[in-house]
Write a protein that holds these residues in place. Structure first.
Motif, PDB file in Angstrom:
ATOM      1  N   ILE A  42       1.886  44.830  45.333  1.00  0.00           N
ATOM      2  CA  ILE A  42       0.972  44.837  46.479  1.00  0.00           C
ATOM      3  C   ILE A  42      -0.473  44.943  45.996  1.00  0.00           C
ATOM      4  N   LYS A  43      -0.713  45.873  45.059  1.00  0.00           N
ATOM      5  CA  LYS A  43      -2.063  46.001  44.502  1.00  0.00           C
ATOM      6  C   LYS A  43      -2.490  44.700  43.844  1.00  0.00           C
ATOM      7  N   ASP A  44      -1.572  44.073  43.110  1.00  0.00           N
ATOM      8  CA  ASP A  44      -1.869  42.821  42.428  1.00  0.00           C
ATOM      9  C   ASP A  44      -2.194  41.721  43.437  1.00  0.00           C
ATOM     10  N   ALA A  45      -1.427  41.649  44.510  1.00  0.00           N
ATOM     11  CA  ALA A  45      -1.662  40.626  45.537  1.00  0.00           C
ATOM     12  C   ALA A  45      -3.021  40.818  46.202  1.00  0.00           C
ATOM     13  N   LYS A  46      -3.378  42.064  46.501  1.00  0.00           N
ATOM     14  CA  LYS A  46      -4.681  42.334  47.115  1.00  0.00           C
ATOM     15  C   LYS A  46      -5.815  41.980  46.164  1.00  0.00           C
ATOM     16  N   ASN A  89      -9.441  48.611  52.563  1.00  0.00           N
ATOM     17  CA  ASN A  89      -8.892  49.757  53.280  1.00  0.00           C
ATOM     18  C   ASN A  89      -7.770  50.403  52.476  1.00  0.00           C
ATOM     19  N   VAL A  90      -7.422  51.578  52.879  1.00  0.00           N
ATOM     20  CA  VAL A  90      -6.378  52.348  52.204  1.00  0.00           C
ATOM     21  C   VAL A  90      -5.017  51.843  52.666  1.00  0.00           C
ATOM     22  N   GLY A  91      -4.083  51.759  51.751  1.00  0.00           N
ATOM     23  CA  GLY A  91      -2.741  51.302  52.081  1.00  0.00           C
ATOM     24  C   GLY A  91      -2.027  52.228  53.042  1.00  0.00           C
ATOM     25  N   MET A  92      -0.987  51.711  53.669  1.00  0.00           N
ATOM     26  CA  MET A  92      -0.246  52.466  54.677  1.00  0.00           C
ATOM     27  C   MET A  92       0.409  53.727  54.114  1.00  0.00           C
TER      28      MET A  92
END
Length: 83
Positions: free
Chosen positions: A4-8, A32-35
Motif C-alpha cells: 500500500i505504501k509502495d502504491a501510494k 493523509n494518514v492510512g485507515m
C-alpha cells in the motif's frame, strides 16, 4: 515497503513527474494518514515514503501544513518547488 505504501508512493511520484512535464514550478500534494494508523506518537505511515518519492522525481519540500479531515484524522498539505 508494504504494497500500500509502495502504491501510494508510486502514484504521487507519477503525478509529480507529470507536473514537471507540464512545466509546473510548484507541486502541492495532500497526504493523509492510512485507515489503520493508531494516532499515537511516532512515525506516520507512508508520509516519508511519499515525500521521498516526490523529491526523487525532482522536487524539494518547501512548506507543509497539517489539519484534520472529516473523520478527525491528520492530513498534510505539502508544497514542493523544483529542485
Amino acid at each position: 515497503m508494504g504494497w500500500i505504501k509502495d502504491a501510494k508512493a508510486t502514484a504521487i511520484a507519477k503525478e509529480a513527474t507529470r507536473a514537471i512535464e507540464e512545466g509546473r514550478r510548484v507541486f502541492i500534494a495532500r497526504i493523509n494518514v492510512g485507515m489503520t494508523h493508531h494516532l499515537m506518537s511516532g512515525s506516520v505511515p507512508g508520509f516519508a515514503e511519499q515525500i521521498e518519492a516526490v523529491e526523487d522525481a525532482g522536487w524539494r519540500l518547501d512548506q507543509m501544513s497539517f489539519c484534520q479531515d472529516a473523520k478527525d484524522k491528520p492530513e498534510g498539505y505539502f508544497l514542493f518547488r523544483r529542485a
